[in-house]
Design a protein around this motif. Structure first.
Motif, PDB file in Angstrom:
ATOM      1  N   LEU A 142       9.448   2.367  -1.749  1.00 14.66           N
ATOM      2  CA  LEU A 142       9.762   1.108  -1.086  1.00 14.66           C
ATOM      3  C   LEU A 142      11.021   0.494  -1.679  1.00 14.66           C
ATOM      4  O   LEU A 142      11.919   0.049  -0.957  1.00 14.66           O
ATOM      5  N   GLU A 143      11.105   0.498  -3.001  1.00 10.52           N
ATOM      6  CA  GLU A 143      12.260  -0.105  -3.672  1.00 10.52           C
ATOM      7  C   GLU A 143      13.551   0.614  -3.301  1.00 10.52           C
ATOM      8  O   GLU A 143      14.577  -0.028  -3.033  1.00 10.52           O
ATOM      9  N   GLU A 144      13.519   1.944  -3.273  1.00  8.75           N
ATOM     10  CA  GLU A 144      14.723   2.708  -2.931  1.00  8.75           C
ATOM     11  C   GLU A 144      15.191   2.384  -1.517  1.00  8.75           C
ATOM     12  O   GLU A 144      16.386   2.189  -1.270  1.00  8.75           O
ATOM     13  N   SER A 145      14.248   2.329  -0.593  1.00  9.04           N
ATOM     14  CA  SER A 145      14.601   2.066   0.798  1.00  9.04           C
ATOM     15  C   SER A 145      15.138   0.651   0.976  1.00  9.04           C
ATOM     16  O   SER A 145      16.156   0.436   1.650  1.00  9.04           O
ATOM     17  N   LEU A 146      14.467  -0.320   0.366  1.00 10.86           N
ATOM     18  CA  LEU A 146      14.884  -1.708   0.535  1.00 10.86           C
ATOM     19  C   LEU A 146      16.212  -1.982  -0.165  1.00 10.86           C
ATOM     20  O   LEU A 146      17.036  -2.754   0.334  1.00 10.86           O
ATOM     21  N   THR A 147      16.420  -1.352  -1.309  1.00  9.74           N
ATOM     22  CA  THR A 147      17.704  -1.504  -1.997  1.00  9.74           C
ATOM     23  C   THR A 147      18.835  -0.974  -1.124  1.00  9.74           C
ATOM     24  O   THR A 147      19.913  -1.576  -1.043  1.00  9.74           O
ATOM     25  N   ASP A 188       0.809  -1.214   0.000  1.00 12.28           N
ATOM     26  CA  ASP A 188       0.000   0.000   0.000  1.00 12.28           C
ATOM     27  C   ASP A 188       0.843   1.266   0.000  1.00 12.28           C
ATOM     28  O   ASP A 188       0.317   2.355   0.195  1.00 12.28           O
ATOM     29  N   VAL A 189       2.147   1.133  -0.177  1.00 12.38           N
ATOM     30  CA  VAL A 189       3.015   2.313  -0.220  1.00 12.38           C
ATOM     31  C   VAL A 189       3.586   2.440  -1.628  1.00 12.38           C
ATOM     32  O   VAL A 189       3.649   1.459  -2.376  1.00 12.38           O
TER      33      VAL A 189
END
Length: 714
Positions: free
Chosen positions: A462-467, A456-457
């Motif tokens: 999300l991808e930038e943070s998780l990467t 839901d984000v």
């Protein structure tokens, strides 16, 4: 600069030095590890926070510049407007100030202006003591404005838009809504049941709504089960607006009052509701990303289970349980399918296959994926171990999140071109137990489901943070330059996908790397990239013992001088005698003598003492089992050991060997107050829990950790 320092709560000179390093093209892991003297020993979290704030404020300054230019092009830029825009500290302030000048689609006020009614609106706001608004309006009648009523309505529309466009009005109403507004949810159809039933008639002050609830009601609204709104007591707002824009004793007071009410109800309230809900969603999204990121880091840092032959099992019902045996180096030995689960229930045949595999390959542990049919498969495995384990065999549950994504990927096809897609996941499950980090980096981070409402984000955020989390974790652990896969190398500081493949190609062509300097021979790997990545790449058994440590080549001379100072050499690295000498050193005194920075020297001493250290080896291994429980076996008061599978805002889900994970609510995590579950638990922790209740019908288990020994933290 000052605003970044204030927002990050970091000294201005540290912020300035960090920004300079970032602007020079240095990566966050490199700065955090090898530029501690420059930053004042800021960690990665602080450096990334500075990077984020700098990006925001530079974007804010660019927007200010654009807005000033656009207003100036209209010939309406005053010194007051310029000062207010330049002094704005938030993007919403800039947009509020720009709103009256924004080119917009046709509005009621815009059409009234086209009909020449703006002077009439100005007359209303002049609050004359005498005269008649109707008589004044009569002078504006035309073919486009045939009646006095239409003229006055058009003037009121202009007044309403003037009120609504006032940046101070929007700012005050927005702040009032934040402090006193309510989040209200109602069912679209109360007769239709759903997981959102608790929100069918719900209200809560905006200032107390927790992030996961915001995302839950957003999803309920998106799925058309809920109607969601923000309610604000309008009397207080209208009273403020009347004091701001109204004036008693004028013949136009009532008309302006009507316009102000219209401005709030038609223009301001809907806009503020959108703004406030957007703010709530932004904060909730940031919290969800933070939870996912912290859980992902814990999952990636799960300790490797070394030197064990593993039988990986990917459970399923109709299509059968796929299995794969990998040796103690992760090399695939054999794959296949068995059908011990419904509807086939071929347990005898499956038992025969597993017995052959255990005997032939000397399997030591069975890794069972936690997806569909996991518990039925676990029961079969536990029964098998009970009969054939001989005290030498155990099993554990492994997260299979993202395994199907990996199986269908180009990388999996390249690794196992002759294997069916469905069989590759079993290999991944087995290898995840042996080295979680090396295997999980092959999967898109967002496909590894350890969080709450991550779908839901915004995907990009999300991808930038998780990467960044994966990059941070890989560099924290370090990689073996001679064995690391291209996906793993691709997360090393400064290395991209192309360079990672070039490193692997160089290795395949010339053989093992003998020293770190050979990296400079890799195609397209220039001096800057070499500087950023080399410290995180290790060579075991190479020409220089320092290449097996996190010591950067730029500090080799310093390490050599340190060893000479204490009468040792490179051949002593990692030996007990050297560790004893290093332990007796005064870092402060030696740093002064060698003209070195204390943080750098401290890291060198640690690396020389423990050259092959893998921080994951200091963490507790996964919980291995030989039997399985049913929910019917649980009774209140039972104490069990379990593994934390997920941590969310309201608690933690723990695998205690039953089909359903149990929930430890945040209020049951510790004897004292817990601000957030992640403050006391991480994914992968092995914990002691007490059963509070077990509802077999609903499949819900309530657990507690109050009054029990502390967890073994990952």
């Amino acid at each position: 600069m000052d605003r970044v320092a204030e927002a990050a709560a970091i000294a201005r000179d540290q912020v300035a030095n960090t920004i300079r390093l970032l602007d020079e093209g240095n990566t966050v892991p490199f700065i955090a590890r090898y530029r501690k003297e420059v930053t004042g020993e800021l960690d990665e979290v602080q450096i990334r926070r500075i990077e984020e704030l700098v990006c925001y404020h530079r974007g804010l300054e660019q927007r200010k510049s654009d807005v000033l230019r656009l207003i100036e092009e209209q010939g309406k830029l005053t010194e007051e407007i310029r000062t207010r825009i330049l002094g704005a500290s938030r993007l919403t302030e800039v947009e509020d100030l720009y709103r009256p000048f924004r080119q917009r689609r046709k509005t009621r006020a815009g059409m009234a202006r086209e009909k020449g009614l703006e002077p009439l609106a100005t007359y209303l706001l002049s609050f004359p003591r005498a005269g008649s608004p109707e008589s004044e309006a009569a002078s504006y009648l035309s073919e486009a404005v045939p009646t006095v009523a239409e003229a006055l309505q058009g003037a009121r529309d202009i007044v309403a838009e003037t009120v609504a466009d006032d940046p101070d009005v929007r700012g005050w109403v927005r702040d009032h809504a934040r402090r006193y507004g309510l989040l209200v949810t109602r069912a679209r159809d109360p007769e239709v049941d759903s997981v959102y039933r608790m929100y069918y008639d719900y209200r809560e002050p905006l200032r107390t709504v927790v992030p996961h609830r915001v995302l839950a009601v957003n999803r309920g609204e998106h799925e058309e089960f809920l109607r969601v709104s923000v309610e604000v007591e309008q009397d207080a707002v209208l009273s403020y607006l009347q004091r701001w824009f109204g004036r008693e004793g004028s013949v136009t007071s009532d008309l302006v009052r009507e316009a102000v009410v219209d401005a709030y109800r038609r223009l301001v309230a809907p806009a503020v509701e959108r703004d406030v809900r957007h703010e709530l969603t932004e904060r909730a999204g940031a919290q969800a990303v933070d939870v996912f990121s912290r859980n992902l880091r814990s999952l990636l840092l799960q300790p490797p289970v070394r030197q064990m032959v593993v039988l990986g099992v990917d459970p399923a019902y109709r299509t059968g349980c796929k299995w794969a045996v990998v040796d103690d180096t992760g090399k695939l030995q054999e794959v296949g399918v068995v059908y011990p689960t419904p509807p086939q229930n071929h347990t005898r045949e499956a038992e025969s296959v597993f017995k052959r595999l255990v005997d032939e390959y000397r399997v030591q542990v069975i890794a069972v994926g936690n997806g569909t049919a996991s518990r039925e498969t676990e029961q079969f495995v536990a029964d098998f171990i009970g009969v054939h384990g001989g005290g030498r065999l155990s099993y554990t549950i492994v997260s299979e999140a993202g395994a199907s994504v990996y199986s269908a990927s180009a990388l999996a096809a390249q690794e196992f071109p002759d294997l069916d897609v469905s069989l590759r996941s079993a290999v991944s499950i087995a290898r995840r137990l042996q080295d979680p980090l090396a295997e999980l980096v092959k999967i898109e981070p967002r496909a590894i489901g350890v969080g709450q409402y991550q779908h839901d984000v915004p995907p990009k955020r999300l991808e930038e943070s998780l990467t960044a989390v994966v990059e941070s974790t890989v560099n924290y652990v370090g990689v073996d330059l001679n064995t690391a896969s291209a996906p793993l190398l691709g997360y090393v500081a400064g290395v991209n996908e192309t360079l990672a493949k070039n490193i692997v190609r160089y290795r395949e062509k010339t053989g093992r790397f003998r020293n770190r300097q050979q990296l400079s021979e890799v195609s397209r790997l220039g001096p800057k990239t070499f500087e950023q990545c080399v410290g995180f790449m290790r060579i075991t058994g190479g020409e220089n013992p320092l290449d097996a440590t996190p010591i950067h080549p730029e500090s080799y001379a310093l390490a050599d001088r340190l060893l000479g100072l204490i009468g040792s050499g490179f051949s002593d690295v990692g030996q007990p005698a050297l560790r004893a000498k290093l332990a007796r050193l005064s870092i402060q005194a030696v740093a002064a003598e060698l003209g070195a920075g204390v943080p750098t020297l401290r890291d060198i001493v640690e690396s020389l003492a423990r050259p092959g250290r893998d921080p994951r080896d200091e963490l507790p291994l996964p919980l291995f089992r030989t039997n399985v429980l049913n929910i019917q076996d649980l009774e209140p008061g039972m104490e069990l050991r379990g593994t934390v599978r997920n941590v969310v805002d309201f608690g933690a889900f723990v695998d205690i060997g039953v089909k359903q994970d149990g929930l430890v609510h945040i209020s049951e995590l510790a004897d004292g107050y817990v601000r957030h579950p992640l403050d006391v638990l991480s994914v992968g922790d092995v914990v002691s829990v007490r059963v509070l209740s077990a509802d077999a019908k609903r499949g819900r288990i309530a657990l507690s950790m109050r009054g029990l020994p502390p967890q073994l933290t990952v």
